[in-house]
Design an enzyme around this catalytic site. Structure first.
Site, PDB file in Angstrom:
ATOM      1  N   LYS A  98       0.840  -1.211   0.000  1.00 34.64           N
ATOM      2  CA  LYS A  98       0.000   0.000   0.000  1.00 34.64           C
ATOM      3  C   LYS A  98       0.879   1.267   0.000  1.00 34.64           C
ATOM      4  O   LYS A  98       0.627   2.201  -0.750  1.00 34.64           O
ATOM      5  CB  LYS A  98      -0.940   0.026   1.221  1.00 34.64           C
ATOM      6  CG  LYS A  98      -1.892  -1.158   1.288  1.00 34.64           C
ATOM      7  CD  LYS A  98      -2.947  -0.986   2.369  1.00 34.64           C
ATOM      8  CE  LYS A  98      -2.396  -0.930   3.782  1.00 34.64           C
ATOM      9  NZ  LYS A  98      -1.701  -2.170   4.214  1.00 34.64           N
TER      10      LYS A  98
ATOM     11  N   ARG B 135      -9.900   0.133   8.834  1.00 31.06           N
ATOM     12  CA  ARG B 135      -9.469  -1.238   9.102  1.00 31.06           C
ATOM     13  C   ARG B 135     -10.550  -2.025   9.833  1.00 31.06           C
ATOM     14  O   ARG B 135     -10.357  -3.199  10.114  1.00 31.06           O
ATOM     15  CB  ARG B 135      -8.221  -1.217   9.975  1.00 31.06           C
ATOM     16  CG  ARG B 135      -6.908  -1.327   9.214  1.00 31.06           C
ATOM     17  CD  ARG B 135      -5.818  -1.008  10.197  1.00 31.06           C
ATOM     18  NE  ARG B 135      -4.587  -1.661   9.998  1.00 31.06           N
ATOM     19  CZ  ARG B 135      -3.474  -1.057   9.583  1.00 31.06           C
ATOM     20  NH1 ARG B 135      -3.501   0.205   9.226  1.00 31.06           N
ATOM     21  NH2 ARG B 135      -2.348  -1.712   9.529  1.00 31.06           N
TER      22      ARG B 135
ATOM     23  N   ARG C  39      11.037  -1.818  11.240  1.00 31.29           N
ATOM     24  CA  ARG C  39       9.981  -1.555  12.215  1.00 31.29           C
ATOM     25  C   ARG C  39       9.917  -2.663  13.265  1.00 31.29           C
ATOM     26  O   ARG C  39      10.042  -3.826  12.924  1.00 31.29           O
ATOM     27  CB  ARG C  39       8.634  -1.439  11.484  1.00 31.29           C
ATOM     28  CG  ARG C  39       8.440  -0.087  10.858  1.00 31.29           C
ATOM     29  CD  ARG C  39       7.245  -0.052   9.965  1.00 31.29           C
ATOM     30  NE  ARG C  39       6.032  -0.632  10.548  1.00 31.29           N
ATOM     31  CZ  ARG C  39       4.838  -0.556   9.989  1.00 31.29           C
ATOM     32  NH1 ARG C  39       4.698   0.084   8.845  1.00 31.29           N
ATOM     33  NH2 ARG C  39       3.783  -1.102  10.550  1.00 31.29           N
TER      34      ARG C  39
ATOM     35  N   ARG D 264      -0.473  -9.468  13.133  1.00 34.16           N
ATOM     36  CA  ARG D 264      -1.056  -8.420  12.284  1.00 34.16           C
ATOM     37  C   ARG D 264      -1.852  -9.032  11.129  1.00 34.16           C
ATOM     38  O   ARG D 264      -2.905  -8.511  10.740  1.00 34.16           O
ATOM     39  CB  ARG D 264       0.049  -7.494  11.744  1.00 34.16           C
ATOM     40  CG  ARG D 264       0.658  -6.647  12.868  1.00 34.16           C
ATOM     41  CD  ARG D 264       1.984  -6.048  12.464  1.00 34.16           C
ATOM     42  NE  ARG D 264       1.884  -5.073  11.400  1.00 34.16           N
ATOM     43  CZ  ARG D 264       2.875  -4.778  10.564  1.00 34.16           C
ATOM     44  NH1 ARG D 264       4.035  -5.383  10.655  1.00 34.16           N
ATOM     45  NH2 ARG D 264       2.695  -3.866   9.634  1.00 34.16           N
TER      46      ARG D 264
END
Ligand code: AMP
Length: 213
Positions: free
Chosen positions: A13, A88, A160, A171
């Site tokens: 994305k 989301r 990250r 996730r």
């Protein structure tokens, strides 16, 4: 034009949003980037979000919705925006729809980048990002010319915290449970286009752009 980029973590994305926001001439608004900036500056929202982010869980709806509505009310978003990482959950999608209704506006398109789970894990665990300009790199498929340094702005590259394999699995589970229902939600509104998210980045970009015309 108001467009949502939908896809699991690691679907591309961020990479696609950059080209697409230039093409559409609207700001790229990524709630993950907003949270990371808020954490760095130690704001209240940043402090609330920190624990959720590190565990790979979603920040509560009321917090993210408040932050997003504030961001899209800024002057640079008055002619549209490209959302990345929002909505989301169904509640987030409904809040966005209410906010658009209030401005007599609508969501023009939702582009869903579809990538297999295996590919997502590989991508996320090799991902490096520029601390300064957020440009993404990958240890094997898109390495920088000089290790640890951004090709574009010479910023420092970092991994990250939430790209560790176990957090990545959490996730992806959260995406399946909370976010995937949005595919059906937007399909039934007739505004979703599914774009295969594996293969050449430029090809994917062209498919996204042509799906908007
Ligand atoms: P991202 O950069 O989009 O992968 O987001 C990083 C983290 O920020 C996520 O794992 C969540 O903890 C939080 N986050 C970003 N966007 C949202 C959202 N729309 N709703 C809830 N949490 C979010």
């Amino acid at each position: 034009m108001q467009v949502v980029l939908l896809g699991a973590p690691g679907a591309g994305k961020g990479t696609q949003a950059e080209a697409l926001s230039k093409h559409l001439n609207v700001p790229h608004i990524a709630t993950g980037d907003l949270f990371r900036a808020a954490r760095q500056s130690g704001t209240e929202i940043g402090n609330i979000a920190a624990g959720y982010m590190d565990r790979g869980e979603l920040v509560p709806d009321e917090v993210v919705i408040r932050m997003l509505l504030e961001r899209i009310s800024q002057p640079d978003a008055q002619n549209g925006y490209l959302l990345d990482g929002f909505p989301r959950t169904l509640d987030q999608a409904k809040s966005l729809s209410d906010a658009l209704d209030q401005n007599n506006s609508t969501l023009d398109a939702v582009l869903y980048l579809n990538v297999s789970n295996e590919e997502l894990v590989t991508r996320l665990s090799g991902r490096w990002i520029c601390r300064k300009c957020q440009a993404p790199y990958h240890a094997t498929s898109a390495p920088p010319a000089k290790a640890g340094t951004c090709d574009r702005c010479s910023g420092e590259l970092y991994q990250r915290e939430d790209d560790q394999e176990e957090t990545v699995r959490t996730r992806l589970g959260v995406f399946e449970k909370d976010t995937a229902p949005l595919i059906q939600y937007y399909t039934s509104q007739g505004i979703l286009s599914e774009i295969p998210g594996e293969g050449d980045v430029k090809d994917i970009e062209s498919k996204m752009i042509s799906s908007l015309s």
